[in-house]
Design a protein around this motif. Sequence first.
Motif, PDB file in Angstrom:
ATOM      1  N   LEU B  30      35.493  47.885  45.065  1.00 13.92           N
ATOM      2  CA  LEU B  30      35.343  46.596  44.380  1.00 13.92           C
ATOM      3  C   LEU B  30      34.958  46.805  42.913  1.00 13.92           C
ATOM      4  O   LEU B  30      35.432  46.090  42.020  1.00 13.92           O
ATOM      5  CB  LEU B  30      34.303  45.730  45.100  1.00 13.92           C
ATOM      6  N   VAL B  33      38.011  47.700  40.991  1.00 11.98           N
ATOM      7  CA  VAL B  33      38.808  46.498  40.711  1.00 11.98           C
ATOM      8  C   VAL B  33      38.243  45.749  39.505  1.00 11.98           C
ATOM      9  O   VAL B  33      38.986  45.259  38.651  1.00 11.98           O
ATOM     10  CB  VAL B  33      38.840  45.576  41.949  1.00 11.98           C
ATOM     11  N   GLY B  34      36.909  45.689  39.425  1.00 10.54           N
ATOM     12  CA  GLY B  34      36.280  45.012  38.292  1.00 10.54           C
ATOM     13  C   GLY B  34      36.650  45.660  36.974  1.00 10.54           C
ATOM     14  O   GLY B  34      36.976  44.977  35.992  1.00 10.54           O
ATOM     15  N   GLY B  37      40.217  45.136  36.007  1.00 12.83           N
ATOM     16  CA  GLY B  37      40.339  43.796  35.438  1.00 12.83           C
ATOM     17  C   GLY B  37      40.020  43.782  33.949  1.00 12.83           C
ATOM     18  O   GLY B  37      40.706  43.117  33.161  1.00 12.83           O
ATOM     19  N   GLU B  41      42.596  42.773  30.930  1.00 12.88           N
ATOM     20  CA  GLU B  41      42.276  41.719  29.956  1.00 12.88           C
ATOM     21  C   GLU B  41      42.579  42.151  28.525  1.00 12.88           C
ATOM     22  O   GLU B  41      42.941  41.325  27.687  1.00 12.88           O
ATOM     23  CB  GLU B  41      40.805  41.306  30.082  1.00 12.88           C
TER      24      GLU B  41
ATOM     25  N   ARG C  26      33.726  40.237  51.612  1.00 16.67           N
ATOM     26  CA  ARG C  26      34.184  41.515  51.051  1.00 16.67           C
ATOM     27  C   ARG C  26      35.520  41.957  51.639  1.00 16.67           C
ATOM     28  O   ARG C  26      36.369  42.518  50.924  1.00 16.67           O
ATOM     29  CB  ARG C  26      33.104  42.582  51.194  1.00 16.67           C
ATOM     30  N   LYS C 103      35.289  23.479  36.588  1.00 12.21           N
ATOM     31  CA  LYS C 103      35.594  24.580  35.656  1.00 12.21           C
ATOM     32  C   LYS C 103      36.540  24.119  34.569  1.00 12.21           C
ATOM     33  O   LYS C 103      36.383  24.472  33.389  1.00 12.21           O
ATOM     34  CB  LYS C 103      36.201  25.767  36.420  1.00 12.21           C
TER      35      LYS C 103
ATOM     36  N   GLY D  34      42.506  40.133  35.646  1.00 15.40           N
ATOM     37  CA  GLY D  34      41.207  40.095  34.981  1.00 15.40           C
ATOM     38  C   GLY D  34      40.217  39.210  35.725  1.00 15.40           C
ATOM     39  O   GLY D  34      39.050  39.580  35.917  1.00 15.40           O
ATOM     40  N   GLU D  35      40.682  38.061  36.191  1.00 13.67           N
ATOM     41  CA  GLU D  35      39.787  37.141  36.910  1.00 13.67           C
ATOM     42  C   GLU D  35      39.466  37.641  38.316  1.00 13.67           C
ATOM     43  O   GLU D  35      38.349  37.463  38.809  1.00 13.67           O
ATOM     44  CB  GLU D  35      40.406  35.742  36.963  1.00 13.67           C
ATOM     45  N   VAL D  36      40.439  38.296  38.961  1.00 14.53           N
ATOM     46  CA  VAL D  36      40.172  38.890  40.280  1.00 14.53           C
ATOM     47  C   VAL D  36      39.093  39.968  40.122  1.00 14.53           C
ATOM     48  O   VAL D  36      38.216  40.125  40.977  1.00 14.53           O
ATOM     49  CB  VAL D  36      41.463  39.487  40.890  1.00 14.53           C
ATOM     50  N   GLY D  37      39.123  40.663  38.977  1.00 18.50           N
ATOM     51  CA  GLY D  37      38.097  41.668  38.701  1.00 18.50           C
ATOM     52  C   GLY D  37      36.710  41.039  38.605  1.00 18.50           C
ATOM     53  O   GLY D  37      35.725  41.598  39.097  1.00 18.50           O
ATOM     54  N   GLU D  38      36.644  39.869  37.989  1.00 23.75           N
ATOM     55  CA  GLU D  38      35.346  39.177  37.867  1.00 23.75           C
ATOM     56  C   GLU D  38      34.825  38.780  39.250  1.00 23.75           C
ATOM     57  O   GLU D  38      33.624  38.872  39.532  1.00 23.75           O
ATOM     58  CB  GLU D  38      35.499  37.910  37.010  1.00 23.75           C
ATOM     59  N   LEU D  39      35.755  38.335  40.096  1.00 22.71           N
ATOM     60  CA  LEU D  39      35.380  37.929  41.456  1.00 22.71           C
ATOM     61  C   LEU D  39      34.887  39.140  42.247  1.00 22.71           C
ATOM     62  O   LEU D  39      33.862  39.086  42.942  1.00 22.71           O
ATOM     63  CB  LEU D  39      36.598  37.285  42.122  1.00 22.71           C
ATOM     64  N   ALA D  40      35.589  40.264  42.100  1.00 26.13           N
ATOM     65  CA  ALA D  40      35.196  41.497  42.808  1.00 26.13           C
ATOM     66  C   ALA D  40      33.806  41.960  42.355  1.00 26.13           C
ATOM     67  O   ALA D  40      32.999  42.411  43.182  1.00 26.13           O
ATOM     68  CB  ALA D  40      36.228  42.591  42.567  1.00 26.13           C
ATOM     69  N   GLU D  41      33.539  41.813  41.054  1.00 19.59           N
ATOM     70  CA  GLU D  41      32.232  42.265  40.533  1.00 19.59           C
ATOM     71  C   GLU D  41      31.067  41.518  41.161  1.00 19.59           C
ATOM     72  O   GLU D  41      29.981  42.059  41.328  1.00 19.59           O
ATOM     73  CB  GLU D  41      32.191  42.112  39.011  1.00 19.59           C
ATOM     74  N   LEU D  43      30.773  40.702  44.155  1.00 23.58           N
ATOM     75  CA  LEU D  43      30.536  41.183  45.523  1.00 23.58           C
ATOM     76  C   LEU D  43      30.322  42.691  45.610  1.00 23.58           C
ATOM     77  O   LEU D  43      29.991  43.214  46.673  1.00 23.58           O
ATOM     78  CB  LEU D  43      31.735  40.798  46.407  1.00 23.58           C
ATOM     79  N   GLN D  44      30.483  43.411  44.482  1.00 19.86           N
ATOM     80  CA  GLN D  44      30.574  44.874  44.544  1.00 19.86           C
ATOM     81  C   GLN D  44      29.323  45.589  45.046  1.00 19.86           C
ATOM     82  O   GLN D  44      29.427  46.609  45.707  1.00 19.86           O
ATOM     83  CB  GLN D  44      31.032  45.434  43.209  1.00 19.86           C
ATOM     84  N   ALA D  74      30.683  32.226  42.057  1.00 16.81           N
ATOM     85  CA  ALA D  74      31.879  32.480  42.867  1.00 16.81           C
ATOM     86  C   ALA D  74      32.862  31.317  42.709  1.00 16.81           C
ATOM     87  O   ALA D  74      34.074  31.530  42.585  1.00 16.81           O
ATOM     88  CB  ALA D  74      31.497  32.668  44.328  1.00 16.81           C
ATOM     89  N   GLU D  76      33.231  29.437  40.133  1.00 20.30           N
ATOM     90  CA  GLU D  76      33.863  29.524  38.810  1.00 20.30           C
ATOM     91  C   GLU D  76      34.960  30.594  38.802  1.00 20.30           C
ATOM     92  O   GLU D  76      36.050  30.373  38.277  1.00 20.30           O
ATOM     93  CB  GLU D  76      32.808  29.839  37.744  1.00 20.30           C
ATOM     94  N   GLU D  77      34.679  31.735  39.430  1.00 22.44           N
ATOM     95  CA  GLU D  77      35.679  32.816  39.447  1.00 22.44           C
ATOM     96  C   GLU D  77      36.873  32.441  40.318  1.00 22.44           C
ATOM     97  O   GLU D  77      38.026  32.701  39.952  1.00 22.44           O
ATOM     98  CB  GLU D  77      35.058  34.121  39.949  1.00 22.44           C
ATOM     99  N   VAL D  78      36.604  31.822  41.476  1.00 21.56           N
ATOM    100  CA  VAL D  78      37.704  31.381  42.341  1.00 21.56           C
ATOM    101  C   VAL D  78      38.593  30.405  41.569  1.00 21.56           C
ATOM    102  O   VAL D  78      39.826  30.481  41.631  1.00 21.56           O
ATOM    103  CB  VAL D  78      37.169  30.701  43.623  1.00 21.56           C
ATOM    104  N   VAL D  81      40.767  32.335  39.062  1.00 25.01           N
ATOM    105  CA  VAL D  81      41.865  33.026  39.749  1.00 25.01           C
ATOM    106  C   VAL D  81      42.936  32.018  40.153  1.00 25.01           C
ATOM    107  O   VAL D  81      44.131  32.225  39.910  1.00 25.01           O
ATOM    108  CB  VAL D  81      41.353  33.776  41.005  1.00 25.01           C
TER     109      VAL D  81
END
Lengths: 130, 130, 130, 130
Positions: B30, B33-34, B37, B41, C26, C103, D34-41, D43-44, D74, D76-78, D81
């Motif tokens: 994970l 992935v961050g 990302g 960007e 996850r 958002k 990039g946004e999927v990366g923010e979402l992953a972060e 939960l990492q 979460a 906001e990131e969802v 994405v």
Amino acid sequence: MDVAAMQRALREFSAEREWQRFNTPRNLALALVGEVGELAELLQWLTDEEAAAIADDGGDDGADPAAQRLRQRAGEEVSDVLAYLLLLAESLGVDVERAFTAKLAANAEKYPAHLARGSAAKYTDLRPEG
Amino acid sequence: MDVAAMQRALREFSAEREWQRFNTPRNLALALVGEVGELAELLQWLTDEEAAAIADDGGDDGADPAAQRLRQRAGEEVSDVLAYLLLLAESLGVDVERAFTAKLAANAEKYPAHLARGSAAKYTDLRPEG
Amino acid sequence: MDVAAMQRALREFSAEREWQRFNTPRNLALALVGEVGELAELLQWLTDEEAAAIADDGGDDGADPAAQRLRQRAGEEVSDVLAYLLLLAESLGVDVERAFTAKLAANAEKYPAHLARGSAAKYTDLRPEG
Amino acid sequence: MDVAAMQRALREFSAEREWQRFNTPRNLALALVGEVGELAELLQWLTDEEAAAIADDGGDDGADPAAQRLRQRAGEEVSDVLAYLLLLAESLGVDVERAFTAKLAANAEKYPAHLARGSAAKYTDLRPEG
């Protein structure tokens, strides 16, 4: 094997197939994402315990064929991600070894061991904008 | 600098901060992935021409400060992706150099130069399930 | 079809197969990454012009079979990404429609039309940490 | 709120800022990453238990501020994405609702409930190339 040697091998591989023209930054970034996706898929339905067991499979002569197969596939995906990452770095004019050493030094200064010790919060900050 | 030395440096960095317990396969996947990302960007709003110009910035003494700044940031993001990829490989028991060499050899056999030459279609097949 | 109906359909699909226990945050985040990788692979070797042509294929009765096949595959990958995104949102207790509306309103305030007009720089800032 | 309404809102948002020219398939695919990366972060570094607790935070009047803050982020990131996914679909000429319904029907046929029941292996096959 150092990074420069890996990049040489990748350069030759592309040159022999006349694929250099495909190695643009945005092409390689998207290809990198594709391979990271393959790596994520290997781990997506595993528990943290099952994922940890991949490394503890008793080695190549070990007893767990499922873990060995996963480790083999993980090695292939890691290699694909690494290959596209090194090609991407080259397409961007990035000196990987120099950038890696500089970033690690910057992080060491940013997160003094005596302050960061054991803190996930600090770790979470280990991000470019952190 | 070879991959093993990079992994040693990352191991020491984690150990000094007592962060080893965070280095599990799914955590690191994970985190990878961050960072991918962040790299994406950097390139998301650039044309292919603008992205290609990042490497052609005349070097560190070059004339284009914007391209130099992008190259600097790209180096930092590439380093972060590489760091998490190497930590992930270690958490999975993957020998990176060995896996990389084996995968490149497998691809060389799978895509004979005289057949693959200049073909994007072939290139697209350069995927695990390809 | 609204988002709530899509989530209902996905819930039923999982329930009929007794797959709910796999739908953890996850797990779903990693599965989302896998599908985003498939979507990226569709576009990785295309020029910006070739990618733009996917939408301009003359529709289902159109003249370009290659573009139509790509559009068909893109639809499948978009659906897979959307499915995992909606399942992930549910696993996190996120009300998608409410979060989306909030958002968009926040971004509208953050980027006043008269200031943001035509600026890629502003657009680049359209990120959480922007 | 249905997908078409969300896409209308995003179209208007882009038009008011004259950002339509940035909405190309490859730009949006990289922005999605990039946004999927923010979402992953988000939960990492969480355990599966900590991640599950985000939804079980007692709601907006609930007792766990940390979980609430994570759920807010979460959301906001969802949303980010989802926004890029819907813009990407539009840039590719994909009818999201139609594609989603068709893909779900195809998966239902591919994975008969009585065979797929409770099997992670089957679930893992829920991939385009599966």
